[in-house]
Every structure is written in structure tokens, then in C-alpha cells.
Design a protein around this motif. Structure first.
Motif, short mmCIF file in Angstrom:
data_model
loop_
_atom_site.label_atom_id
_atom_site.label_comp_id
_atom_site.label_asym_id
_atom_site.label_seq_id
_atom_site.Cartn_x
_atom_site.Cartn_y
_atom_site.Cartn_z
N ASN A 203 43.01 43.78 60.94
CA ASN A 203 42.28 42.67 61.54
C ASN A 203 41.29 43.20 62.57
OD1 ASN A 203 43.83 43.22 63.88
ND2 ASN A 203 45.41 41.77 63.25
N GLY A 204 40.39 42.31 63.01
CA GLY A 204 39.43 42.65 64.04
C GLY A 204 38.27 43.47 63.51
N PRO A 205 37.23 43.62 64.33
CA PRO A 205 36.03 44.35 63.89
C PRO A 205 36.29 45.82 63.57
CG PRO A 205 35.94 43.88 66.25
CD PRO A 205 37.08 43.10 65.69
N GLN A 206 37.33 46.40 64.17
CA GLN A 206 37.66 47.79 63.88
C GLN A 206 38.55 47.95 62.66
OE1 GLN A 206 37.64 49.30 68.57
NE2 GLN A 206 39.29 49.91 67.20
N ARG A 207 38.93 46.83 62.06
CA ARG A 207 39.78 46.84 60.86
C ARG A 207 41.05 47.66 61.12
NH1 ARG A 207 36.96 44.32 57.08
NH2 ARG A 207 38.33 44.93 55.36
N ALA A 208 41.66 47.38 62.24
CA ALA A 208 42.85 48.10 62.68
C ALA A 208 44.11 47.48 62.08
CB ALA A 208 42.94 48.08 64.20
N MET A 209 45.13 48.32 61.91
CA MET A 209 46.43 47.82 61.45
C MET A 209 46.93 46.71 62.37
SD MET A 209 49.11 50.72 60.13
CE MET A 209 48.65 52.04 61.26
N ASP A 210 47.45 45.65 61.77
CA ASP A 210 48.05 44.57 62.54
C ASP A 210 49.44 45.02 63.00
OD1 ASP A 210 48.09 41.59 63.29
OD2 ASP A 210 49.96 41.87 62.19
N ILE A 211 49.62 45.11 64.29
CA ILE A 211 50.85 45.70 64.84
C ILE A 211 52.07 44.83 64.55
CG2 ILE A 211 51.99 46.51 66.94
CD1 ILE A 211 49.69 48.26 65.94
N ALA A 212 51.91 43.52 64.62
CA ALA A 212 53.04 42.64 64.31
C ALA A 212 53.48 42.82 62.87
CB ALA A 212 52.66 41.17 64.59
N SER A 213 52.52 42.96 61.96
CA SER A 213 52.86 43.17 60.54
C SER A 213 53.54 44.52 60.34
CB SER A 213 51.60 43.08 59.69
OG SER A 213 51.03 41.79 59.75
N LEU A 214 53.11 45.52 61.10
CA LEU A 214 53.73 46.84 61.02
C LEU A 214 55.19 46.75 61.44
CD1 LEU A 214 53.61 49.94 60.69
CD2 LEU A 214 52.76 50.06 63.06
N ARG A 215 55.46 46.09 62.55
CA ARG A 215 56.85 45.96 63.02
C ARG A 215 57.71 45.20 62.00
NH1 ARG A 215 57.71 47.38 68.27
NH2 ARG A 215 55.89 47.51 69.67
N LYS A 216 57.16 44.14 61.43
CA LYS A 216 57.92 43.35 60.45
C LYS A 216 58.24 44.18 59.21
CE LYS A 216 56.12 38.82 61.84
NZ LYS A 216 55.24 37.68 61.44
N ALA A 217 57.29 44.98 58.76
CA ALA A 217 57.51 45.79 57.57
C ALA A 217 58.61 46.82 57.79
CB ALA A 217 56.21 46.49 57.16
N ILE A 218 58.61 47.43 58.97
CA ILE A 218 59.64 48.43 59.29
C ILE A 218 61.01 47.76 59.37
CG2 ILE A 218 60.45 50.04 61.06
CD1 ILE A 218 57.43 50.48 61.76
N GLN A 219 61.06 46.61 60.04
CA GLN A 219 62.33 45.89 60.17
C GLN A 219 62.86 45.46 58.81
OE1 GLN A 219 62.12 42.42 62.65
NE2 GLN A 219 64.27 41.84 62.33
N ALA A 220 61.97 44.96 57.95
CA ALA A 220 62.40 44.51 56.62
C ALA A 220 62.95 45.68 55.80
CB ALA A 220 61.22 43.86 55.90
N ASP A 221 62.32 46.84 55.92
CA ASP A 221 62.80 48.00 55.17
C ASP A 221 64.17 48.46 55.68
OD1 ASP A 221 60.68 48.08 53.45
OD2 ASP A 221 59.56 49.63 54.52
N ARG A 222 64.36 48.44 56.98
CA ARG A 222 65.67 48.83 57.52
C ARG A 222 66.75 47.87 57.02
NH1 ARG A 222 65.04 53.03 60.86
NH2 ARG A 222 63.30 53.12 62.33
#
Length: 469
Positions: A203-222
């Protein structure tokens, strides 16, 4: 050919190289040949007897050169350049003359110790802390593979190399879709598998990783019983310069116990300029970082700078020491072959040593600052030109745009435009996709480009756009 003939031909090649670089702007940037032209001009069978250097060099000029795209052209605005500077070319000449195999300290002590010193120069130049150590890899792909293998081994408690991956809990690696495809290849080669490379939205003009989505993905995998291993973040992604919030990503990595690799293959060079370092704030907390000096500061391909916080983790992953590779009776030495996937190593540090000494950091900084300033000037001009739309903003000297005309499909129109520009030959651009739309990207980074070269791009782009039917 004998060595007593070498100096004469060396002078001829040096004269040719100097003239080539001094007149390169008169050539079309991209090769104007058709597929098969060069192949069909080369004999189908090798010669049985020796041929003269006069004949070989004549064929080089008549057959090879027409099929070359000129990466040293001052109007090469495609991809990222692979620069060559006079001092680094001379150093490469010496490297080829010596042809040392620099795999161990004892096989070339000067190569090993110079690599240690020059990499520490670059560490200082980019503002990284003292707890990083550096090694020169063949390419960013090689550095990334080493990082992926290390994060895999660390996650598997160092059992992957010994036990194999069969029966192990699948490891997961996280990255956005803006990272380079070398990450995909590293995942394949490391045996992790494409399905275990988890793409995080941006998201955003820098097309940076969405941090909330990153945390959710890690939690879901665990919760699913999978094993998160590491994160690959990017600074200056190849497409449009996407740059993650490294500080935020590093915080997640530390909290989750994950390995963090930062791919700054192009933009890492800009960090020799202190004013650009806020763009990679947090990188000091990464486990490894890679950037390519040949992409901007003039140390030509090949050779990528790979910084690691824990050389012990890297060597635990990659080192193999049979008896014939051991150096007995010496303490405190580094064998850089234990830091790389290949055993064989060239004396790549020499060209960086020549380069940094010949220009100084101030000279290299000036070029980067000029490229960024000139590219942004062109961006501003295109932004105010009717019919053109800026798609992504400048990230250092890289940005993207597209041409719009009523009644024309935008993707088809822009593909025809970029192809017509490249067929014209005065400049060279490449396309990419942003959110599914085909756009044209521009970047300035060729070592000898000038403001006039960059601004000429506006003339070429607008002239050819007007001529499209």
C-alpha cells in the motif's frame, strides 16, 4: 597468439575501448538486428587451424558489434545499467591477467584481505553499523540464495542440509510481489517451494508491504503448524522502486524470531549519500543486505555486495572444508568460499578498490545526486505534458508513466510507444505493470549520462507519441 604479441594487441584493444566510450552516444542504444542475424553470420563449425588476430578482431567489429545493446550508452534508461568505468575496467584487465582462483586465503591472500577492507569501506560509506561483515557475491541472485538458505537452515535448527527437507515442517518466507524474481528462484533452488513464498499486499505511494497483513500471515501459518522462517524486504524494487518500511518489517522479524534479508540491489548504492538513508531506516537491524555497485556507482558486473550480521550463520549453512581446502598453521583467516554458494571466486575486490580510490566517495555521490535531480526534472516535465500521466512517483531516479489517447486501448498504446522508442534507437526504455496496467518506466543511472541526455528523453518520447496512429 604468443605473449610477445600481446602488448601490441593490448594497445589496439585499449584504443578501441577508449574510442568506443567516447563515441558511444552516436550509436543506437539497443541492438538493431533481427533474431538469427548474428548466429547466421558465425561459421557453423569451429576452425581446425589457428586464425589471425586481425581476422578475429575484424569479425568482432563486423559481426559482434552490430548485435550489441550498449549498456554504457548515456541514454540507456532501461532496466538498471551495468556500468563500467575506466579504473574498474583497467582493474578487470589485471584480474583477467592474473586469473587467480581466490577461494581461500592461501590461494590469494591479497584478494581475501582486500575484500575484507573494501567491503568495510562500503559499510562505512552506507552508514551501516560495525557489526556487519561483507562479502562479494557473483550477483544479487547469489546473495539472495545464500540468505534464503540461511533462513531455511536457521528455522530448521540447522537440520535441512543434513536431513533434507522430506519430513520437515514446511518453512514459510514472506515478501511482497514487488521483490525481484531472484527471490522466486532462490525459493525454488532452496527446496522451499513457490507455495511457501507468501505474498504480502502493498500500500501507499512506496508500494510497501502492509505490516498488518504481514503479521496476520505469520500468525495464520503458526496456527496451521507451519514454520515461518524469514522475510525478504526490498528497497528500490526493480519494477517501480517499491520500498518497504524496513524499520516496521524489522520489528516484526525481531518479535517473531525471523531472519530479515533486505534486497537493495539498485537503491543501496544511493545510501552513500546521507540524505537518502531515511529511505532504508531500520536496515541496521536486518540479518543481511545486498546491493550491486555495478548498477549505479561504476564497479562493473559481476560483483554484488552482501552484508551479513552473523557470518557464523552463513558459513554454518554453506561451508564445506575437505582436507585439500584447509589452511594449516594460520589463525584468524577468512576463506570467502565458505561465504558463497560457488567454490570458485574471482578477484572482484580489485575493481572496487580502483573505483573508490579513483573517484572518491564525493565523486560517486555527485553522480548519484545528479542522476536523481535530472530524473526528477524530466518527471516534472512529463507530468505537465498533455496526454501523459505519471503512474508512480520518483523513487530516487526511477519513476513510471503512461501515454493516454481517447479511443485507444492504454496497454496497446503504451506497448507500441515503448517499442517505437526503442526501435528509434536514440534512447532505451522498458515497460512494467502496475496494478495490472502496462506502464513505461524511466531511470537515470548510467555513469556518464548528462543532464542533456536525460532531458533529450522528453523530446524523443513526445515526438514518437505524436506520430503513433
Amino acid at each position: 597468439m604468443k605473449w610477445d604479441e600481446f602488448a601490441g594487441w593490448g594497445h589496439k584493444v585499449a584504443d578501441w575501448a577508449q574510442e568506443y566510450h567516447q563515441t558511444i552516444a552516436d550509436r543506437p542504444v539497443r541492438a538493431q538486428t533481427e533474431p538469427g542475424d548474428i548466429l547466421n553470420a558465425l561459421p557453423a563449425s569451429p576452425p581446425e587451424g589457428p586464425e589471425s588476430m586481425e581476422d578475429i578482431f575484424r569479425d568482432f567489429e563486423q559481426i559482434v558489434m552490430p548485435g550489441m545493446t550498449h549498456w554504457q550508452h548515456p541514454r540507456f534508461f532501461a532496466y538498471f545499467p551495468t556500468n563500467a568505468t575506466p579504473p574498474s575496467v583497467l582493474a578487470e584487465y589485471l584480474v583477467a591477467t592474473l586469473t587467480a582462483q581466490c577461494m581461500l586465503w592461501q590461494t590469494s591472500p591479497a584478494a581475501t584481505e582486500m575484500e575484507t577492507r573494501v567491503l568495510d569501506w562500503l559499510r562505512q560509506a552506507t552508514g551501516l553499523p560495525e557489526d556487519f561483515s561483507g562479502v562479494i557475491q557473483d550477483s544479487a541472485s547469489g546473495a539472495t540464495l545464500a540468505a534464503i538458505l540461511t533462513m531455511r537452515e536457521r528455522a530448521l535448527d540447522w537440520h535441512g542440509n543434513t536431513q533434507g527437507l522430506a519430513g520437515q515442517t514446511p518453512v514459510r518466507v514472506y515478501a511482497s510481489r514487488e521483490v525481484h524474481t531472484s527471490i522466486d528462484r532462490a525459493i525454488w533452488i532452496a527446496g522451499i517451494g513457490e507455495e511457501n513464498l507468501i505474498r504480502i499486499p502493498t500500500n501507499g505511494p512506496q508500494r510497501a508491504m502492509d505490516i498488518a497483513s504481514l503479521r496476520k500471515a505469520i500468525q495464520a501459518d503458526r496456527e496451521a503448524g507451519l514454520k515461518p522462517a524469514g522475510i525478504v524486504a526490498c528497497v528500490g524494487g526493480t519494477g517501480v522502486g517499491a520500498t518497504d518500511d524496513i524499520a516496521a518489517v524489522a520489528q516484526v522479524a525481531q518479535q517473531e524470531g525471523l531472519y530479515l534479508h533486505v534486497d537493495a540491489a539498485w537503491a543501496g548504492n544511493a545510501m552513500i549519500c546521507p540524505e537518502f538513508r531515511p529511505m532504508w531506516a531500520g536496515t541496521e537491524s536486518a540479518d543481511s543486505i545486498v546491493f550491486n555497485p555495478y548498477k549505479w556507482i561504476g564497479g562493473q558486473f559481476d560483483g554484488s555486495v552482501h552484508f551479513v550480521r552473523s557470518p557464523e550463520d552463513l558459513t554454518r549453512t554453506l561451508a564445506i572444508s575437505p582436507e585439500y581446502l584447509r589452511t594449516h598453521g594460520k589463525d584468524g583467516i577468512i576463506n570467502y568460499s565458505e561465504w558463497s554458494v560457488p567454490l570458485g571466486r574471482r578477484f572482484r575486490a580489485l575493481k572496487l578498490w580502483f573505483l573508490i580510490r579513483a573517484y572518491g566517495l564525493d565523486g560517486l555521490r555527485k553522480r548519484i545526486r545528479d542522476h536523481v535531480r535530472w530524473s526528477q526534472q524530466l518527471h516534472d516535465k512529463i507530468a505537465t505534458t498533455p496526454g501523459f500521466e505519471i503512474v508512480t512517483p520518483p523513487m530516487w531516479s526511477l519513476w513510471s508513466f503512461r501515454y493516454l489517447r481517447e479511443g485507444f486501448d492504454p496497454d496497446d498504446l503504451n506497448l507500441r510507444l515503448v517499442n517505437a522508442i526503442n526501435d528509434d534507437g536514440r534512447i532505451y526504455l522498458t515497460q512494467t505493470r502496475v496494478d495490472g496496467d502496462l506502464v513505461i518506466r524511466f531511470q537515470a543511472g548510467q555513469f556518464d549520462t548528462t543532464e542533456k541526455d536525460v532531458m533529450m528523453a522528453w523530446d524523443v518520447i513526445t515526438e514518437i507519441a505524436r506520430g503513433l496512429e
